[in-house]
Design a protein around this motif. Structure first.
Motif, PDB file in Angstrom:
ATOM      1  N   HIS A  93      24.419 -24.815 105.286  1.00 66.24           N
ATOM      2  CA  HIS A  93      24.093 -23.744 106.225  1.00 66.24           C
ATOM      3  C   HIS A  93      23.209 -22.682 105.568  1.00 66.24           C
ATOM      4  O   HIS A  93      22.314 -22.114 106.196  1.00 66.24           O
ATOM      5  CB  HIS A  93      25.376 -23.113 106.746  1.00 66.24           C
ATOM      6  N   ALA A  94      23.437 -22.430 104.277  1.00 66.78           N
ATOM      7  CA  ALA A  94      22.631 -21.441 103.553  1.00 66.78           C
ATOM      8  C   ALA A  94      21.270 -22.001 103.148  1.00 66.78           C
ATOM      9  O   ALA A  94      20.454 -21.276 102.567  1.00 66.78           O
ATOM     10  CB  ALA A  94      23.378 -20.962 102.310  1.00 66.78           C
ATOM     11  N   VAL A 115      26.257 -15.182 104.456  1.00 61.05           N
ATOM     12  CA  VAL A 115      27.042 -16.261 105.055  1.00 61.05           C
ATOM     13  C   VAL A 115      28.483 -16.088 104.603  1.00 61.05           C
ATOM     14  O   VAL A 115      28.757 -15.965 103.400  1.00 61.05           O
ATOM     15  CB  VAL A 115      26.513 -17.643 104.620  1.00 61.05           C
ATOM     16  N   SER A 131      33.563 -22.836 107.633  1.00 60.38           N
ATOM     17  CA  SER A 131      32.437 -22.070 108.160  1.00 60.38           C
ATOM     18  C   SER A 131      32.947 -21.069 109.191  1.00 60.38           C
ATOM     19  O   SER A 131      34.104 -21.116 109.617  1.00 60.38           O
ATOM     20  CB  SER A 131      31.415 -23.013 108.804  1.00 60.38           C
TER      21      SER A 131
END
Length: 558
Positions: free
Chosen positions: A476-477, A464, A147
């Motif tokens: 996270h998406a 992202v 990330s």
């Protein structure tokens, strides 16, 4: 005598691993990381409480350092040179600035409290170093190593590991055992040997080790590759130690060298069981350093808690400001700062050297050691929840008008629902993007190329940066709340990895994928794709339409 010592240490290892396993399982049951269980196990069975372990904590920690080396080795194996280039220089600059400003701010506080300059610099150096082992372990568990905040954090941690040598030389200089010229010569010599080490290990890793692995694979012996993987890791760590560098740094470089070889994934799988055992032992040995009777006497506990809180908040503030100064997006800056808000294991090395030279008192060293254990206990909470915490902090700072409203590139995705996730922003991905926007759907795009991410950000898309085959990037998406996932990657193997991760995280998700060749369709369907569009079929249809229009004498539609 040697037999007795071996038996004692073997029994102590069994006790530590057993206690760490039991407490680790208990912590996992109640929602905490197993790291906390291992640290608490060391505190419990160590000299501070039950005294069930006779081996000195420092001796146990030296054995357990193998776990840290194996952890960094496996992380290096995941970072191919192409992926490493995506880290860029921001993390390196951030690491240098974070160390310098943390030392400066800490030294200022110590001087205000009446400490001397030597003590101020030593304390600042100890606090500036974070825990590579703890942070890397949690980021790996959370699948967030790739990330944005994971990349920034790991870049800074690598710089911190490199900084151990000059910081120890500074301690030596402050102890007045050497002159400034001697320290300068020593530092130059270390830099020379570091360059030789990196060049040598890259040459050996590129020219020799792949051939050896190829030879062992052809023998058909399953044990030889495992032994060779361990030898490669530990040899690099040992050579780094002989040259005066961190053994973990040597293991990391060895992993980087082998990351592009076809054997990288197999090597990683072979060393994982050993890493799990030795790393658990490492965290337990760190817990053994706690002097519980001293901690519970008088007001020591309150002092330590106050110092630990000041260290956590101070490091978050300094690192966050440094990252914002480097124009790293607000949420990523805060999440990265949260990942670095602890005192690392190599700080004990600096503290021990300074105590030996009487630069700091035993009481100060004990306070910092106890505070560091508390900060390490907070690692799974701060690193594991860094994304959630950073999103809420950004929202709070925006509300207080201390930060501007984040744009589409950095806006929080935590509240998105029923959206579409688009993996890949190449030509095929761009076509899908335009069609979705015509239909009024603004997708969340996952893309690995930083340049493409910047371009999409300027076009005000939600984007992202990361590898969609990693669960943390998909989470996270917002994959668990998404309506559909569209995979436009040209590489079938990469697409299969993304689809498998997405299907595991969101069983009801609608998944569409692109296939270069029809022969690969079954692989994508078996991975979990609901819809597969084959380029061969589509090209044939379009060619047929164009030629029919030409034969009729009509101009083909654009």
């Amino acid at each position: 005598m040697a037999t007795m010592e071996f038996g004692t240490m073997l029994g102590d290892i069994v006790i530590l691993l057993g206690a760490a396993s039991l407490l680790g399982m208990l912590c996992e049951r109640i929602g905490f990381s197993a790291i906390i269980g291992a640290l608490l196990a060391g505190v419990l069975v160590g000299p501070g409480v039950l005294h069930a372990v006779a081996t000195e904590p420092k001796d146990m920690e030296q054995i357990a350092e193998i776990g840290v080396a194996l952890l960094l080795f496996t992380i290096g194996l995941e970072l191919s040179r192409s992926r490493l280039r995506t880290y860029g220089l921001q993390g390196v600059r951030g690491g240098v600035l974070q160390i310098v400003f943390t030392i400066a701010c800490t030294a200022g506080v110590v001087l205000l409290l009446g400490g001397g300059m030597s003590m101020a610099l030593v304390v600042g150096s100890m606090i500036a170093i974070s825990s590579t082992a703890s942070v890397a372990r949690v980021l790996t568990e959370q699948a967030e190593l790739d990330s944005q905040h994971g990349r920034v954090s790991m870049s800074v941690l690598i710089v911190q590991d490199l900084a151990i040598v000059p910081l120890l030389l500074m301690v030596s200089f402050l102890g007045q055992s050497t002159s400034f010229n001697d320290v300068a010569v020593e530092l130059g010599g270390r830099a020379f040997w570091l360059a030789c080490f990196l060049a040598g290990i890259f040459l050996v890793g590129l020219l020799v080790i792949p051939r050896i692995f190829g030879s062992t694979a052809r023998t058909g012996n399953r044990d030889l590759p495992i032994v060779l993987a361990l030898v490669t890791c530990l040899l690099a760590a040992w050579i780094a130690w002989l040259l005066g560098f961190s053994p973990a740094l040597g293991a990391f470089v060895a992993g980087l060298v082998l990351a592009d070889s076809p054997y990288a994934q197999q090597i990683r799988a072979d060393v994982l069981p050993f890493k799990a055992v030795f790393l658990t032992l490492f965290f337990a040995s760190i817990g053994m350093l706690a002097d519980v009777p001293w901690l519970l006497s008088g007001v020591n506990l309150w002092i330590v808690l106050g110092v630990a809180a000041a260290i956590i908040l101070g490091k978050i503030l300094v690192a966050g400001l440094v990252f914002r100064f480097l124009r790293i997006q607000g949420r990523v800056s805060i999440a990265s700062a949260l990942c670095l808000a602890q005192i690392g294991e190599f700080s004990f090395v600096i503290g021990t050297a300074a105590t030996r030279r009487e630069l700091i008192s035993n009481e100060v060293f004990q306070v910092l050691t106890s505070a560091s254990l508390i900060t390490l206990l907070m690692v799974p909470l701060l690193v594991g929840r860094s994304h959630w915490c950073s999103s809420h902090l950004v929202r709070l700072l925006v509300g207080l008008r201390l930060m501007k409203e984040p744009g589409p590139e950095g806006e929080s995705l935590a509240e998105l629902e029923d959206h579409v996730i688009l993996v890949g922003a190449g030509p095929a991905g761009r076509s899908v993007l335009e069609r979705l926007r015509v239909e009024g759907r603004e997708p969340v795009i996952i893309e690995m190329n930083p340049r493409t991410v910047r371009e999409l950000g300027r076009e005000e898309h939600r984007v992202v940066l990361g590898n969609a085959a990693r669960g943390g990037i998909l989470v996270h998406a917002g994959v668990k709340r998404a309506r559909a996932l569209i995979v436009t990657l040209p590489d079938t193997k990469a697409s299969v990895g993304v689809i498998e991760q997405a299907r595991n995280l969101a069983p009801e998700l609608l998944i569409a994928a692109r296939a270069r060749y029809k022969v690969h369709n079954h692989l994508l369907v078996e991975a979990g794709a609901d819809v597969v569009i084959t380029e061969e079929d589509q090209v044939g249809d379009v060619l047929g339409e164009v030629m029919i229009e030409r034969l009729r004498g009509n101009a083909p539609a654009e």
